[in-house]
Design a protein around this motif. Structure first.
Motif, short mmCIF file in Angstrom:
data_model
loop_
_atom_site.label_atom_id
_atom_site.label_comp_id
_atom_site.label_asym_id
_atom_site.label_seq_id
_atom_site.Cartn_x
_atom_site.Cartn_y
_atom_site.Cartn_z
N GLY A 226 0.50 -1.30 -0.16
CA GLY A 226 -0.36 -0.33 0.14
C GLY A 226 0.95 1.50 0.14
N GLY A 227 0.47 2.22 -0.87
CA GLY A 227 1.44 3.15 -0.70
C GLY A 227 2.55 3.25 -1.99
N THR A 228 3.32 2.46 -2.26
CA THR A 228 4.27 2.80 -2.51
C THR A 228 4.28 3.20 -3.56
OG1 THR A 228 5.04 0.37 -1.81
CG2 THR A 228 6.33 1.19 -3.58
N ALA A 229 5.67 4.22 -3.60
CA ALA A 229 5.73 5.44 -4.60
C ALA A 229 7.38 4.71 -5.03
CB ALA A 229 5.14 6.12 -4.43
N ARG A 230 7.63 5.19 -6.50
CA ARG A 230 8.56 4.39 -6.93
C ARG A 230 9.31 5.66 -7.49
NH1 ARG A 230 6.87 -0.59 -7.83
NH2 ARG A 230 7.67 -2.39 -6.82
N SER B 22 12.52 -0.94 -2.49
CA SER B 22 12.26 -0.59 -1.43
C SER B 22 12.28 0.64 -1.62
CB SER B 22 13.59 -0.82 -0.43
OG SER B 22 12.97 -0.25 0.75
N GLU B 23 11.19 0.80 -0.60
CA GLU B 23 11.00 2.40 -1.34
C GLU B 23 11.71 3.66 -0.65
OE1 GLU B 23 7.30 0.11 0.25
OE2 GLU B 23 9.77 0.63 1.64
N ALA B 24 12.57 4.60 -1.38
CA ALA B 24 13.26 6.09 -0.86
C ALA B 24 13.07 6.99 -0.31
CB ALA B 24 13.09 6.51 -2.05
N ILE B 25 14.14 7.29 0.61
CA ILE B 25 14.41 7.59 1.91
C ILE B 25 14.20 9.39 1.23
CG2 ILE B 25 14.70 8.48 4.19
CD1 ILE B 25 16.25 5.72 4.58
N PHE B 26 13.64 10.49 1.62
CA PHE B 26 13.64 11.55 1.05
C PHE B 26 14.05 12.30 2.14
CE2 PHE B 26 11.26 9.75 -2.76
CZ PHE B 26 11.57 10.25 -3.60
N MET B 27 15.02 12.13 1.79
CA MET B 27 15.67 13.17 3.92
C MET B 27 16.30 14.38 3.77
SD MET B 27 15.40 11.13 6.84
CE MET B 27 16.76 12.58 7.72
N ALA C 257 4.83 18.41 4.21
CA ALA C 257 4.88 17.03 3.49
C ALA C 257 5.71 16.73 2.71
CB ALA C 257 3.30 16.71 2.42
N ASN C 258 6.16 15.32 2.72
CA ASN C 258 7.19 14.45 2.42
C ASN C 258 6.63 13.71 1.65
OD1 ASN C 258 9.85 12.68 3.41
ND2 ASN C 258 10.36 14.47 3.15
N PRO C 259 7.53 13.36 0.46
CA PRO C 259 7.16 11.82 0.08
C PRO C 259 7.31 10.63 0.69
CG PRO C 259 8.21 12.96 -1.04
CD PRO C 259 8.89 13.91 0.04
N THR C 260 8.36 9.86 1.40
CA THR C 260 7.71 8.93 2.26
C THR C 260 7.31 9.16 3.10
OG1 THR C 260 11.10 9.33 1.96
CG2 THR C 260 10.03 7.38 3.51
N VAL C 261 6.99 10.05 3.89
CA VAL C 261 5.76 9.46 4.86
C VAL C 261 4.54 9.96 4.39
CG1 VAL C 261 5.17 11.85 6.92
CG2 VAL C 261 7.52 11.78 6.19
N ASN D 52 12.26 8.39 9.86
CA ASN D 52 11.53 7.11 10.85
C ASN D 52 10.64 6.46 9.99
OD1 ASN D 52 13.26 8.05 12.57
ND2 ASN D 52 11.96 8.50 13.68
N ALA D 53 9.81 7.28 9.33
CA ALA D 53 8.61 7.02 7.96
C ALA D 53 9.05 5.78 7.51
CB ALA D 53 8.63 7.93 7.32
N TRP D 54 10.29 6.24 7.26
CA TRP D 54 11.13 4.41 5.95
C TRP D 54 11.48 3.78 7.15
CZ3 TRP D 54 15.49 1.88 6.83
CH2 TRP D 54 15.54 0.62 5.38
#
Length: 400
Positions: free
Chosen positions: A20-24, A31-36, A66-70, A254-256
């Protein structure tokens, strides 16, 4: 970024937890990216202006908002919960505070169940009154008490079920019906049950809050919280104001981590429950234990309700009473070799704590007694270890 195919309505919980919610990104990572990152750039000044005044296309402008990983974590948890919307926060307590603050204001009124986690009790009895909000706590298992408290208008109702640490199980549907007639939104802390066992919004709740630090992470790695709801107008008018301007933002890292936790949540909950059920039965047979409180046992005062609300299972938390009071409780804790002394819960490792002196230490003694917390009570968060090792550890500690 390219978003994965929208989750099918036919996807079951385990699939939603993983996909669910996966974005690439354009790199097509598994694995999901971390947008730090904290901020975002614009091609032109006009684009920046349009992004802030709302006239341009929706986009990310600042990671406090808002943040993509969150957002991936929010969407995945919302799908698992069956909610339309989710907002992630830095901790479970920030989720509780912001949810309640967005429901009321000076001159308002909030009703809560008496059996609460210490910090939740502090919000209702101390913080909200400081801001001019009237609060009233009732015995959550007493339907007449709810009827009396909600016979007059209220802004919000707050409850935990099962409660921390006494594992009281409250009738969500009953309370929600009364609350809505009183004009209140119902906020349910669903931490002990998790979205795997209990869906409060299906029972009439308006808002569900989590400390994602607990089972959702499940391995003691990071803090996080979440607020789930269906009312977009409430979010746009009230909640988003608090979140934007008070800044309880979840870290993208943390979201990741929490995204990874959701992938195994269902599997872990199943094992937590198997171990807790076996351990509750085992502890019930020990003469040093005067009482075992576990929703899965028929001896639990709300067993039938628990089985109805919690998918027929008792969860991964147990409370026990030792006749020897604080001395006996401390002796058991100090003689454990495998189980750790810790005030956390929902971890892969089994953890034990003494609520009287830890999680509820600042609650007045008379209020603790009213909540059902005694000096001889221990809360056990049952982990994923071999059940025979857990039994042997507890038996040895009880025998000292």
């Amino acid at each position: 970024m390219t978003t994965e195919k929208k989750a099918s309505d036919n996807w079951r919980a385990a699939t939603r937890s993983v996909r669910g919610g996966t974005a690439r990104t354009g790199f097509s990572e598994t694995s999901e990216a971390i947008f730090m990152n904290s901020g975002y750039v614009y091609e032109t000044a006009a684009e920046a202006e349009a992004s802030f005044d709302g006239s341009g296309p929706e986009r990310y402008v600042y990671s406090r908002f808002a943040n993509p990983t969150v957002n991936m974590f929010e969407e995945r948890l919302a799908l698992l919960e069956g909610a339309k919307y989710c907002r992630a926060t830095a901790s479970g307590m920030s989720a509780v505070w912001n949810a309640l603050a967005a429901c009321t204001k000076a001159g308002g009124r909030v009703v809560g169940s008496r059996a609460l986690f210490g910090s939740c009790e502090f919000i209702l009895t101390t913080l909200l009154p400081r801001f001019g909000v009237e609060t009233e706590l009732v015995d959550g298992t007493d339907k007449a008490a709810w009827e009396a408290a909600l016979s007059k208008p209220a802004d919000a109702v707050f409850l935990e079920t099962p409660s921390n640490p006494t594992l009281e199980v409250l009738d969500i549907a009953f309370v929600a019906d009364l609350a809505h007639k009183a004009g209140a939104k119902v906020v349910v802390d669903n931490v002990f049950a998790t979205p795997i066992l209990q869906k409060p919004m299906e029972l009439g709740a308006d808002i569900v809050v989590y400390s994602a630090t607990k089972h959702i992470d499940g391995q003691g790695r990071c803090l996080g919280g979440a607020i789930l709801f269906n009312d977009k107008e409430w979010h746009d008018t009230h909640l988003t104001t608090f979140l934007r301007h008070t800044g309880p933002s979840m870290s993208p890292f943390n979201a990741w981590v929490l995204l990874k936790g959701l992938e195994t949540l269902s599997l872990r909950i199943d094992q937590h429950i198997r171990n807790a059920t076996a351990l509750a039965g085992f502890l019930s047979e020990q003469p040093q234990v005067s009482r075992v409180i576990y929703p899965g046992l028929k001896s639990h005062p709300q067993h039938e309700l628990a089985m109805k609300q919690m998918s027929g299972r008792g969860g991964g938390l147990i409370a026990i009473e030792l006749a020897g009071g604080k001395k006996a409780a401390f002796s058991l804790l100090d003689n454990l070799k495998l189980i750790d002394i810790s005030n956390n819960l929902g971890d892969a490792k089994s953890l034990a704590t003494h609520p009287w002196t830890t999680t509820h230490q600042r609650v007045p003694a008379e209020d603790k007694i009213t909540m059902g917390i005694t000096e001889g009570m221990l809360r056990l968060s049952v982990g994923l270890e071999d059940i025979d090792d857990l039994k042997e550890d507890l038996l040895a500690a009880l025998s000292v």
